[in-house]
Design a protein around this motif. Sequence first.
Motif: not given
Length: 177
Positions: A63-71
């Motif tokens: 399962f992947e979580i994408r952190y928008e701020e850091e990309g």
Amino acid sequence: MPTREEYLELWGEENTVPVPVAEWRSKFAAPAATWPEVDLLPIDMSVAFTSYIDGEFSLFDEFEIRYEEEGDTQTFLILGKMPETATSFFVLDPDTGVIHLMDPEDMTLETVNATFAAFTRFLYRFAQFVEADEGEETRPARAEILERELKSIDPSAFVRHDNWWNMVVLLLKGELE
């Protein structure tokens, strides 16, 4: 440390699922000491854990979580879930070996154990506690002993009052409903 046979005897062969620990060790960056001594997890552990998962996710899914701020993205492996919930998953961070409780709907992470090895040891000790249970009269005192033993394995699991293992121990002590 308990042997694989002791884990199987306690959890029951029909109540275990094999975990691809050897494959994960070679694929992921978690330090060697974070991996458990056994390649098993229990299927059902009362109020503490189940590896029975149905719905959108499956056991051992990445399962992947994408952190928008850091990309950046962070990968987690689903190990199981809280019984009686749909999506509160126990996940392994394969880069650090840390076990978290994760809700993929709101993307929250709560640290459960510092290592996968500590998590399996906690599940083992919890199963021993349940197996030896004599009822509500002796349970709170035994829960105090269990808490001390678990803290000696992984003190970080008890840092916050509302951490998962704190809540389980409070339930066993009769301090939660």
